[in-house]
Design a protein around this motif. Structure first.
Motif, PDB file in Angstrom:
ATOM      1  N   ARG A  53     -25.104 -11.487  25.629  1.00 32.68           N
ATOM      2  CA  ARG A  53     -26.492 -11.895  25.823  1.00 32.68           C
ATOM      3  C   ARG A  53     -27.318 -11.203  26.954  1.00 32.68           C
ATOM      4  O   ARG A  53     -28.462 -10.779  26.834  1.00 32.68           O
ATOM      5  N   TYR A  54     -26.455 -11.158  28.071  1.00 29.27           N
ATOM      6  CA  TYR A  54     -27.365 -10.545  29.239  1.00 29.27           C
ATOM      7  C   TYR A  54     -26.711  -9.604  29.924  1.00 29.27           C
ATOM      8  O   TYR A  54     -26.893  -8.373  29.451  1.00 29.27           O
ATOM      9  N   GLY A  55     -25.486  -9.822  30.839  1.00 27.17           N
ATOM     10  CA  GLY A  55     -24.782  -8.460  31.285  1.00 27.17           C
ATOM     11  C   GLY A  55     -23.370  -8.931  31.982  1.00 27.17           C
ATOM     12  O   GLY A  55     -22.916  -9.978  31.597  1.00 27.17           O
ATOM     13  N   TYR A  56     -22.833  -7.787  32.398  1.00 26.68           N
ATOM     14  CA  TYR A  56     -21.308  -7.715  32.941  1.00 26.68           C
ATOM     15  C   TYR A  56     -21.299  -8.842  33.924  1.00 26.68           C
ATOM     16  O   TYR A  56     -20.254  -9.517  33.967  1.00 26.68           O
ATOM     17  N   TYR A  57     -22.287  -8.786  35.111  1.00 29.22           N
ATOM     18  CA  TYR A  57     -21.968  -9.679  36.152  1.00 29.22           C
ATOM     19  C   TYR A  57     -23.211 -10.121  36.726  1.00 29.22           C
ATOM     20  O   TYR A  57     -24.259  -9.589  37.347  1.00 29.22           O
ATOM     21  N   VAL A  58     -23.783 -11.277  36.012  1.00 34.34           N
ATOM     22  CA  VAL A  58     -25.157 -11.844  36.169  1.00 34.34           C
ATOM     23  C   VAL A  58     -24.988 -13.321  36.914  1.00 34.34           C
ATOM     24  O   VAL A  58     -24.081 -14.189  36.790  1.00 34.34           O
ATOM     25  N   LEU A  59     -25.839 -13.082  38.024  1.00 36.11           N
ATOM     26  CA  LEU A  59     -26.032 -14.296  38.702  1.00 36.11           C
ATOM     27  C   LEU A  59     -27.135 -15.315  38.480  1.00 36.11           C
ATOM     28  O   LEU A  59     -28.254 -14.841  38.112  1.00 36.11           O
ATOM     29  N   PRO A  60     -26.972 -16.760  38.428  1.00 38.15           N
ATOM     30  CA  PRO A  60     -28.217 -17.579  38.263  1.00 38.15           C
ATOM     31  C   PRO A  60     -28.997 -17.471  39.429  1.00 38.15           C
ATOM     32  O   PRO A  60     -28.729 -17.489  40.579  1.00 38.15           O
ATOM     33  N   ILE A  61     -30.444 -17.716  39.046  1.00 40.64           N
ATOM     34  CA  ILE A  61     -31.537 -17.632  40.101  1.00 40.64           C
ATOM     35  C   ILE A  61     -31.819 -19.213  40.373  1.00 40.64           C
ATOM     36  O   ILE A  61     -32.313 -19.787  39.382  1.00 40.64           O
ATOM     37  N   LEU A  62     -31.551 -19.704  41.476  1.00 39.11           N
ATOM     38  CA  LEU A  62     -31.875 -20.938  41.909  1.00 39.11           C
ATOM     39  C   LEU A  62     -33.248 -20.937  42.905  1.00 39.11           C
ATOM     40  O   LEU A  62     -33.232 -20.397  43.580  1.00 39.11           O
ATOM     41  N   TRP A  63     -34.225 -21.612  42.345  1.00 34.28           N
ATOM     42  CA  TRP A  63     -35.717 -21.605  43.068  1.00 34.28           C
ATOM     43  C   TRP A  63     -36.054 -22.989  43.174  1.00 34.28           C
ATOM     44  O   TRP A  63     -36.476 -23.912  42.389  1.00 34.28           O
ATOM     45  N   GLY A  64     -35.859 -23.618  44.533  1.00 30.07           N
ATOM     46  CA  GLY A  64     -36.298 -24.971  44.660  1.00 30.07           C
ATOM     47  C   GLY A  64     -35.427 -25.669  43.951  1.00 30.07           C
ATOM     48  O   GLY A  64     -34.163 -25.651  44.274  1.00 30.07           O
ATOM     49  N   GLU A  65     -35.715 -26.601  43.085  1.00 25.69           N
ATOM     50  CA  GLU A  65     -34.941 -27.448  42.431  1.00 25.69           C
ATOM     51  C   GLU A  65     -34.637 -27.368  40.955  1.00 25.69           C
ATOM     52  O   GLU A  65     -34.287 -28.263  40.190  1.00 25.69           O
ATOM     53  N   ARG A  66     -34.879 -25.953  40.466  1.00 27.69           N
ATOM     54  CA  ARG A  66     -34.845 -25.666  39.263  1.00 27.69           C
ATOM     55  C   ARG A  66     -33.858 -24.157  39.232  1.00 27.69           C
ATOM     56  O   ARG A  66     -34.128 -23.437  40.187  1.00 27.69           O
ATOM     57  N   PHE A  67     -33.315 -23.888  38.039  1.00 27.56           N
ATOM     58  CA  PHE A  67     -32.800 -22.607  37.784  1.00 27.56           C
ATOM     59  C   PHE A  67     -33.906 -21.958  36.698  1.00 27.56           C
ATOM     60  O   PHE A  67     -34.210 -22.218  35.899  1.00 27.56           O
ATOM     61  N   LEU A  74     -28.706  -1.057  46.462  1.00 25.38           N
ATOM     62  CA  LEU A  74     -28.565  -2.186  45.816  1.00 25.38           C
ATOM     63  C   LEU A  74     -29.595  -2.076  44.558  1.00 25.38           C
ATOM     64  O   LEU A  74     -30.570  -1.930  44.666  1.00 25.38           O
ATOM     65  N   ARG A  75     -28.887  -1.676  43.317  1.00 24.08           N
ATOM     66  CA  ARG A  75     -29.684  -1.743  42.222  1.00 24.08           C
ATOM     67  C   ARG A  75     -29.927  -2.872  41.152  1.00 24.08           C
ATOM     68  O   ARG A  75     -28.947  -3.295  40.846  1.00 24.08           O
ATOM     69  N   VAL A  76     -31.142  -3.243  40.945  1.00 26.18           N
ATOM     70  CA  VAL A  76     -31.433  -4.182  40.503  1.00 26.18           C
ATOM     71  C   VAL A  76     -31.767  -4.043  38.967  1.00 26.18           C
ATOM     72  O   VAL A  76     -32.810  -3.177  38.659  1.00 26.18           O
ATOM     73  N   LYS A  77     -30.851  -4.095  38.014  1.00 20.45           N
ATOM     74  CA  LYS A  77     -31.073  -3.567  36.691  1.00 20.45           C
ATOM     75  C   LYS A  77     -31.842  -4.547  35.698  1.00 20.45           C
ATOM     76  O   LYS A  77     -32.446  -4.241  35.052  1.00 20.45           O
ATOM     77  N   ASN A  78     -31.662  -5.898  36.073  1.00 17.19           N
ATOM     78  CA  ASN A  78     -32.232  -6.820  35.115  1.00 17.19           C
ATOM     79  C   ASN A  78     -32.536  -8.213  35.908  1.00 17.19           C
ATOM     80  O   ASN A  78     -31.907  -8.591  36.719  1.00 17.19           O
ATOM     81  N   ILE A  79     -33.829  -8.827  35.699  1.00 15.85           N
ATOM     82  CA  ILE A  79     -34.028 -10.123  35.831  1.00 15.85           C
ATOM     83  C   ILE A  79     -34.581 -10.857  34.530  1.00 15.85           C
ATOM     84  O   ILE A  79     -35.538 -10.156  33.826  1.00 15.85           O
ATOM     85  N   TRP A  80     -34.044 -11.888  34.072  1.00 16.25           N
ATOM     86  CA  TRP A  80     -34.460 -12.517  33.094  1.00 16.25           C
ATOM     87  C   TRP A  80     -34.989 -13.927  33.641  1.00 16.25           C
ATOM     88  O   TRP A  80     -34.215 -14.687  34.159  1.00 16.25           O
ATOM     89  N   TYR A  81     -36.135 -14.420  33.356  1.00 17.54           N
ATOM     90  CA  TYR A  81     -36.705 -15.835  33.659  1.00 17.54           C
ATOM     91  C   TYR A  81     -36.443 -16.464  32.286  1.00 17.54           C
ATOM     92  O   TYR A  81     -36.760 -16.151  31.202  1.00 17.54           O
ATOM     93  N   GLU A  82     -36.446 -17.799  32.578  1.00 20.60           N
ATOM     94  CA  GLU A  82     -36.026 -18.938  31.709  1.00 20.60           C
ATOM     95  C   GLU A  82     -37.321 -19.029  30.968  1.00 20.60           C
ATOM     96  O   GLU A  82     -38.552 -18.940  31.372  1.00 20.60           O
ATOM     97  N   ASP A  83     -37.317 -19.655  29.788  1.00 14.68           N
ATOM     98  CA  ASP A  83     -38.478 -19.740  29.023  1.00 14.68           C
ATOM     99  C   ASP A  83     -39.432 -20.838  29.562  1.00 14.68           C
ATOM    100  O   ASP A  83     -38.803 -21.764  30.466  1.00 14.68           O
ATOM    101  N   GLY A  84     -40.580 -20.791  29.709  1.00 11.01           N
ATOM    102  CA  GLY A  84     -41.632 -21.751  30.258  1.00 11.01           C
ATOM    103  C   GLY A  84     -41.868 -21.501  31.818  1.00 11.01           C
ATOM    104  O   GLY A  84     -42.354 -22.444  32.602  1.00 11.01           O
ATOM    105  N   ILE A  85     -41.309 -20.593  32.257  1.00 15.68           N
ATOM    106  CA  ILE A  85     -41.208 -20.294  33.904  1.00 15.68           C
ATOM    107  C   ILE A  85     -42.287 -19.444  34.015  1.00 15.68           C
ATOM    108  O   ILE A  85     -42.450 -18.333  33.469  1.00 15.68           O
TER     109      ILE A  85
END
Length: 400
Positions: free
Chosen positions: A326-340, A355-366
């Motif tokens: 759904r996302y990618g090979y090596y994808v890291l969760p983004i924590l901002w404050g008290e939320r993912f 360092l190549r940033v290929k994708n950023i996916w933000y959660e629904d409602g962010i």
């Protein structure tokens, strides 16, 4: 406690909210002791799992810091715990039964004992070796008692087999690594005699299980008494786990915590009551930070719990076929404050030092505010510097 209070407690204990609780070499040791162990994985897309775990928490952390603690200071050691792990060297005696089990397991393989004698003598004379430098040719039927290595239905390379057998027995330790290649040396040359000869502190199997469960609760912050990936590597039945939780609660070493919205209680270390009290007393928000978490970060060990508390579902897709990710090979969760708030796919091009940033996916409602965007960019910059790269977001695609 409310879910919001539990979130805040977990993040503060983890050192992921507000000012950094851990810094420098002593901070690495303090965090690993708190977690009990951190998982080692050799894949290095933008840093190895253990390195990324520490980068998110420890101020001033560098890759050299972990290498020095492992292979120079010998304050930490590589050994199976929650799969392949890194843990404090003072915990070595607790795994004596596993080393005995490994030794007895190895006696069933024809020719292995002779290879072990030859290998020990060669290392005594010539120093640390890898599977490529040990002069042992051919193949042998062998598989490990502790972790996934060797083959159950065919022969394996003899040099690698004998080294890994002696490693799980505790006769060898990892001297250093070059990339993912391991070099081994005699444990007697690298570990203090007081560590090597110390008796197992646990008088029986149940005490050992309880000790392991306490460490895993301390690693995550709170855990339920149910089957969980947080308990991987602990050989126990459901009945044994339930008895261990009951004993630990009766002994007042853990405390049950009711959480609004959850059917079953979570359990925290009794030693964390003061921190829980601070969270309940002080309702003020902490200064938010943006951190990228490692795929096998201790905070993510119970992913069902993370989903229940943070409404964030994470799956590491490294072993998922490319067409099914759904996302990618090596994808890291983004924590901002008290939320993912999302996930990031970044890869270090070490030849070009980018360092190549290929994708950023933000959660629904962010809603991505300027402040959040600036924090994410700052975290990208830290990750780039950690990999001795400069950030390049030219490939970046933002997904809602």
């Amino acid at each position: 406690m409310t879910i919001e209070e539990v979130r805040r407690f977990l993040l503060r204990k983890q050192g992921l909210l507000g000012d950094r609780r851990f810094a420098g070499k002593e901070g690495v040791l303090a965090y690993v002791r708190q977690a009990g162990c951190i998982q080692y994985d050799p894949v290095d897309v933008c840093g190895k799992n253990a390195e990324l775990t520490l980068l998110a928490r420890v101020g001033g952390f560098r890759k050299k810091t972990l290498r020095d603690l492992l292979y120079k200071d010998r304050s930490l050691i590589d050994y199976p715990d929650k799969e392949l792990s890194i843990f404090p060297v003072e915990d070595w005696p607790y795994f004596e039964e596993y080393r005995k089990k490994s030794f007895l397991h190895g006696r069933q393989f024809d020719g292995l004992a002779e290879l072990e004698d030859r290998t020990a003598e060669y290392i005594r004379k010539h120093g640390p070796v890898s599977a490529d430098t040990l002069p042992v040719e051919g193949e042998i039927f062998w598989h490990s008692a502790v972790h996934w290595s060797g083959n159950w239905h065919k022969n394996s390379r003899a040099a690698r087999s004998v080294l890994e057998q002696m490693y799980t027995d505790g006769r060898l330790v990892i001297h250093h690594k070059e990339g993912s290649r391991k070099f081994y040396d005699l444990a007697a040359k690298r570990l203090p005699e007081s560590i090597l000869t110390a008796p197992d502190p646990c008088p029986d199997r149940m005490e050992h299980i309880k000790w392991r469960i306490l460490r895993r609760i301390g690693a995550v912050g709170m855990l339920p008494d149910r089957r969980s990936d947080a308990f991987l590597g602990i050989p126990m039945t459901t009945d044994e786990r339930e008895r261990a939780f009951s004993d630990l609660e009766r002994e007042k070493r853990i405390i049950p915590v009711g959480v609004e919205g959850l059917k079953s209680p979570l359990y925290a270390l009794a030693d964390d009551q003061a921190l829980i009290g601070e969270i309940l007393k002080d309702g003020a928000a902490f200064r938010p930070r943006c951190e990228f978490l490692a795929p096998l970060d201790p905070f993510l060990w119970d992913r069902k719990l993370i989903e229940a508390l943070f409404e964030f579902r994470y799956s590491w897709e490294i072993y998922t076929p490319a067409d099914k990710r759904r996302y990618g090979y090596y994808v890291l969760p983004i924590l901002w404050g008290e939320r993912f708030v999302g996930r990031i796919e970044a890869a270090a091009d070490r030849r070009e030092h980018v360092l190549r940033v290929k994708n950023i996916w933000y959660e629904d409602g962010i809603r991505v505010t300027k402040r959040m965007q600036s924090a994410v960019e700052g975290a990208v910059g830290r990750l780039a510097r950690f990999n001795e790269c400069t950030p390049d977001t030219a490939e970046q695609r933002i997904h809602p």
